[in-house]
Design a protein around this motif. Structure first.
Motif, PDB file in Angstrom:
ATOM      1  N   SER A  50       3.014 132.123  11.379  1.00 50.84           N
ATOM      2  CA  SER A  50       1.747 131.701  10.775  1.00 50.84           C
ATOM      3  C   SER A  50       0.953 130.812  11.734  1.00 50.84           C
ATOM      4  CB  SER A  50       2.033 130.960   9.471  1.00 50.84           C
ATOM      5  OG  SER A  50       0.865 130.426   8.931  1.00 50.84           O
ATOM      6  N   ILE A  51       1.623 129.891  12.390  1.00 53.56           N
ATOM      7  CA  ILE A  51       0.973 129.010  13.356  1.00 53.56           C
ATOM      8  C   ILE A  51       0.401 129.829  14.515  1.00 53.56           C
ATOM      9  CG2 ILE A  51       1.399 127.207  15.087  1.00 53.56           C
ATOM     10  CD1 ILE A  51       3.498 126.045  13.059  1.00 53.56           C
ATOM     11  N   LEU A  52       1.187 130.762  15.024  1.00 54.29           N
ATOM     12  CA  LEU A  52       0.732 131.596  16.142  1.00 54.29           C
ATOM     13  C   LEU A  52      -0.480 132.444  15.758  1.00 54.29           C
ATOM     14  CD1 LEU A  52       4.208 132.651  17.531  1.00 54.29           C
ATOM     15  CD2 LEU A  52       2.505 131.273  18.739  1.00 54.29           C
ATOM     16  N   LEU A  53      -0.509 132.950  14.540  1.00 51.33           N
ATOM     17  CA  LEU A  53      -1.665 133.725  14.083  1.00 51.33           C
ATOM     18  C   LEU A  53      -2.924 132.863  14.068  1.00 51.33           C
ATOM     19  CD1 LEU A  53      -0.136 135.872  11.197  1.00 51.33           C
ATOM     20  CD2 LEU A  53      -1.128 136.709  13.336  1.00 51.33           C
ATOM     21  N   LYS A  54      -2.782 131.631  13.586  1.00 46.61           N
ATOM     22  CA  LYS A  54      -3.941 130.721  13.555  1.00 46.61           C
ATOM     23  C   LYS A  54      -4.399 130.362  14.970  1.00 46.61           C
ATOM     24  CE  LYS A  54      -3.449 128.370   9.120  1.00 46.61           C
ATOM     25  NZ  LYS A  54      -2.575 128.987   8.269  1.00 46.61           N
ATOM     26  N   LEU A  55      -3.443 130.220  15.882  1.00 44.10           N
ATOM     27  CA  LEU A  55      -3.772 129.901  17.274  1.00 44.10           C
ATOM     28  C   LEU A  55      -4.302 131.112  18.035  1.00 44.10           C
ATOM     29  CD1 LEU A  55      -0.658 127.749  18.256  1.00 44.10           C
ATOM     30  CD2 LEU A  55      -3.025 126.942  18.192  1.00 44.10           C
ATOM     31  N   ASP A  56      -4.004 132.301  17.527  1.00 44.99           N
ATOM     32  CA  ASP A  56      -4.298 133.553  18.217  1.00 44.99           C
ATOM     33  C   ASP A  56      -3.621 133.558  19.599  1.00 44.99           C
ATOM     34  OD1 ASP A  56      -5.337 136.112  18.518  1.00 44.99           O
ATOM     35  OD2 ASP A  56      -7.211 135.388  19.413  1.00 44.99           O
ATOM     36  N   MET A  57      -2.332 133.214  19.568  1.00 44.38           N
ATOM     37  CA  MET A  57      -1.533 133.129  20.792  1.00 44.38           C
ATOM     38  C   MET A  57      -0.191 133.815  20.583  1.00 44.38           C
ATOM     39  SD  MET A  57      -2.159 129.142  21.885  1.00 44.38           S
ATOM     40  CE  MET A  57      -1.500 129.280  23.532  1.00 44.38           C
ATOM     41  N   HIS A  58       0.495 134.053  21.683  1.00 43.60           N
ATOM     42  CA  HIS A  58       1.861 134.555  21.660  1.00 43.60           C
ATOM     43  C   HIS A  58       2.810 133.374  21.835  1.00 43.60           C
ATOM     44  CE1 HIS A  58       0.530 138.694  21.849  1.00 43.60           C
ATOM     45  NE2 HIS A  58      -0.319 138.331  22.794  1.00 43.60           N
ATOM     46  N   ALA A  59       4.017 133.510  21.321  1.00 43.56           N
ATOM     47  CA  ALA A  59       5.002 132.426  21.398  1.00 43.56           C
ATOM     48  C   ALA A  59       5.236 131.976  22.835  1.00 43.56           C
ATOM     49  CB  ALA A  59       6.314 132.871  20.751  1.00 43.56           C
ATOM     50  N   LYS A  60       5.287 132.911  23.738  1.00 41.59           N
ATOM     51  CA  LYS A  60       5.546 132.593  25.150  1.00 41.59           C
ATOM     52  C   LYS A  60       4.493 131.632  25.704  1.00 41.59           C
ATOM     53  CE  LYS A  60       6.507 134.888  29.528  1.00 41.59           C
ATOM     54  NZ  LYS A  60       6.667 136.182  30.205  1.00 41.59           N
ATOM     55  N   ASP A  61       3.268 131.746  25.212  1.00 43.00           N
ATOM     56  CA  ASP A  61       2.172 130.905  25.700  1.00 43.00           C
ATOM     57  C   ASP A  61       2.305 129.443  25.284  1.00 43.00           C
ATOM     58  OD1 ASP A  61       1.049 133.225  26.769  1.00 43.00           O
ATOM     59  OD2 ASP A  61      -0.118 133.604  24.948  1.00 43.00           O
ATOM     60  N   LEU A  62       3.136 129.168  24.281  1.00 44.19           N
ATOM     61  CA  LEU A  62       3.321 127.793  23.815  1.00 44.19           C
ATOM     62  C   LEU A  62       4.343 127.023  24.636  1.00 44.19           C
ATOM     63  CD1 LEU A  62       3.541 128.145  19.924  1.00 44.19           C
ATOM     64  CD2 LEU A  62       1.557 127.551  21.298  1.00 44.19           C
ATOM     65  N   LEU A  63       5.137 127.731  25.403  1.00 45.39           N
ATOM     66  CA  LEU A  63       6.296 127.112  26.033  1.00 45.39           C
ATOM     67  C   LEU A  63       6.014 126.524  27.407  1.00 45.39           C
ATOM     68  CD1 LEU A  63       8.933 129.803  25.035  1.00 45.39           C
ATOM     69  CD2 LEU A  63       8.381 127.669  23.866  1.00 45.39           C
ATOM     70  N   ASN A  64       6.692 125.424  27.678  1.00 45.33           N
ATOM     71  CA  ASN A  64       6.621 124.747  28.971  1.00 45.33           C
ATOM     72  C   ASN A  64       7.562 125.471  29.933  1.00 45.33           C
ATOM     73  OD1 ASN A  64       6.807 123.085  31.187  1.00 45.33           O
ATOM     74  ND2 ASN A  64       7.377 121.258  30.039  1.00 45.33           N
ATOM     75  N   ARG A  65       6.994 126.286  30.796  1.00 48.48           N
ATOM     76  CA  ARG A  65       7.793 127.112  31.704  1.00 48.48           C
ATOM     77  C   ARG A  65       8.445 126.311  32.818  1.00 48.48           C
ATOM     78  NH1 ARG A  65       3.502 132.130  31.791  1.00 48.48           N
ATOM     79  NH2 ARG A  65       3.637 132.456  29.555  1.00 48.48           N
ATOM     80  N   ASP A  69      15.399 123.930  30.788  1.00 48.66           N
ATOM     81  CA  ASP A  69      16.010 124.832  29.806  1.00 48.66           C
ATOM     82  C   ASP A  69      15.279 126.174  29.754  1.00 48.66           C
ATOM     83  OD1 ASP A  69      17.899 122.944  29.257  1.00 48.66           O
ATOM     84  OD2 ASP A  69      17.121 122.417  27.269  1.00 48.66           O
ATOM     85  N   TYR A  70      13.968 126.151  29.929  1.00 49.35           N
ATOM     86  CA  TYR A  70      13.224 127.416  29.989  1.00 49.35           C
ATOM     87  C   TYR A  70      13.713 128.220  31.191  1.00 49.35           C
ATOM     88  CZ  TYR A  70       9.490 130.856  30.041  1.00 49.35           C
ATOM     89  OH  TYR A  70       8.790 132.043  30.011  1.00 49.35           O
ATOM     90  N   GLN A  71      13.836 127.555  32.322  1.00 52.58           N
ATOM     91  CA  GLN A  71      14.276 128.227  33.540  1.00 52.58           C
ATOM     92  C   GLN A  71      15.692 128.792  33.384  1.00 52.58           C
ATOM     93  OE1 GLN A  71      12.366 128.921  36.221  1.00 52.58           O
ATOM     94  NE2 GLN A  71      10.726 128.043  34.981  1.00 52.58           N
ATOM     95  N   GLU A  72      16.563 128.045  32.727  1.00 58.03           N
ATOM     96  CA  GLU A  72      17.960 128.457  32.597  1.00 58.03           C
ATOM     97  C   GLU A  72      18.178 129.550  31.549  1.00 58.03           C
ATOM     98  OE1 GLU A  72      22.352 126.552  31.614  1.00 58.03           O
ATOM     99  OE2 GLU A  72      20.686 125.217  32.096  1.00 58.03           O
ATOM    100  N   PHE A  73      17.531 129.418  30.388  1.00 65.49           N
ATOM    101  CA  PHE A  73      17.843 130.306  29.275  1.00 65.49           C
ATOM    102  C   PHE A  73      16.825 131.409  29.005  1.00 65.49           C
ATOM    103  CE2 PHE A  73      19.700 126.107  28.030  1.00 65.49           C
ATOM    104  CZ  PHE A  73      21.028 126.443  28.262  1.00 65.49           C
ATOM    105  N   ILE A  74      15.597 131.254  29.506  1.00 63.26           N
ATOM    106  CA  ILE A  74      14.536 132.168  29.089  1.00 63.26           C
ATOM    107  C   ILE A  74      13.899 132.922  30.249  1.00 63.26           C
ATOM    108  CG2 ILE A  74      12.316 132.287  27.884  1.00 63.26           C
ATOM    109  CD1 ILE A  74      13.270 129.666  26.419  1.00 63.26           C
ATOM    110  N   ALA A  75      13.650 132.226  31.353  1.00 56.90           N
ATOM    111  CA  ALA A  75      12.927 132.830  32.482  1.00 56.90           C
ATOM    112  C   ALA A  75      13.606 134.122  32.949  1.00 56.90           C
ATOM    113  CB  ALA A  75      12.839 131.843  33.639  1.00 56.90           C
ATOM    114  N   GLY A  76      12.781 135.121  33.200  1.00 54.21           N
ATOM    115  CA  GLY A  76      13.270 136.383  33.734  1.00 54.21           C
ATOM    116  C   GLY A  76      13.822 137.342  32.695  1.00 54.21           C
TER     117      GLY A  76
END
Length: 119
Positions: A50-65, A69-76
């Motif tokens: 619901s928050i993402l719809l209001k922001l008109d954004m994707h979840a990935k765009d909210l994250l601090n790359r 932890d982003y680098q270890e668990f999510i990046a790539g």
């Protein structure tokens, strides 16, 4: 859920010093500020969606790359929409800035003064 017409929702991680400045701006434009500490309160996948719809954004765009932890668990890695929602639920502290919802509009406050865009 019934809300007051002039209620402002402030989603943030209380440990972030920049978020405190944004909260001060939020308090200056709204009579009712509902603070939601995303690092302490459980936000469901449905709420994030619901928050993402209001922001008109994707979840990935909210994250601090840049966060380790982003680098270890999510990046790539490649995730579908449901996977990104799971990441927001599991790692809410990776959200890079406070999110403000006011009068059914939402913004990601990359700088504290972004809150004033509602005024």
């Amino acid at each position: 859920m019934k809300t007051h017409p002039s209620e402002l929702f402030f989603y943030h991680c209380a440990a972030q010093p920049v978020d405190k400045k944004a909260l001060a701006y939020a308090s200056s434009i709204a009579d009712y500020v509902n603070q939601i500490d995303i690092c302490k309160e459980d936000i469901t996948e449905t709420q994030w969606e619901s928050i993402l719809l209001k922001l008109d954004m994707h979840a990935k765009d909210l994250l601090n790359r840049a966060h380790p932890d982003y680098q270890e668990f999510i990046a790539g890695k490649d995730f579908d929409d449901a996977g990104w929602l799971e990441i927001l639920v599991k790692y809410p502290y990776l959200v890079k800035a406070p999110i403000v919802i006011y009068h059914d509009k939402a913004i990601l406050c990359n700088t504290p003064s972004d809150v004033l865009k509602f005024d």
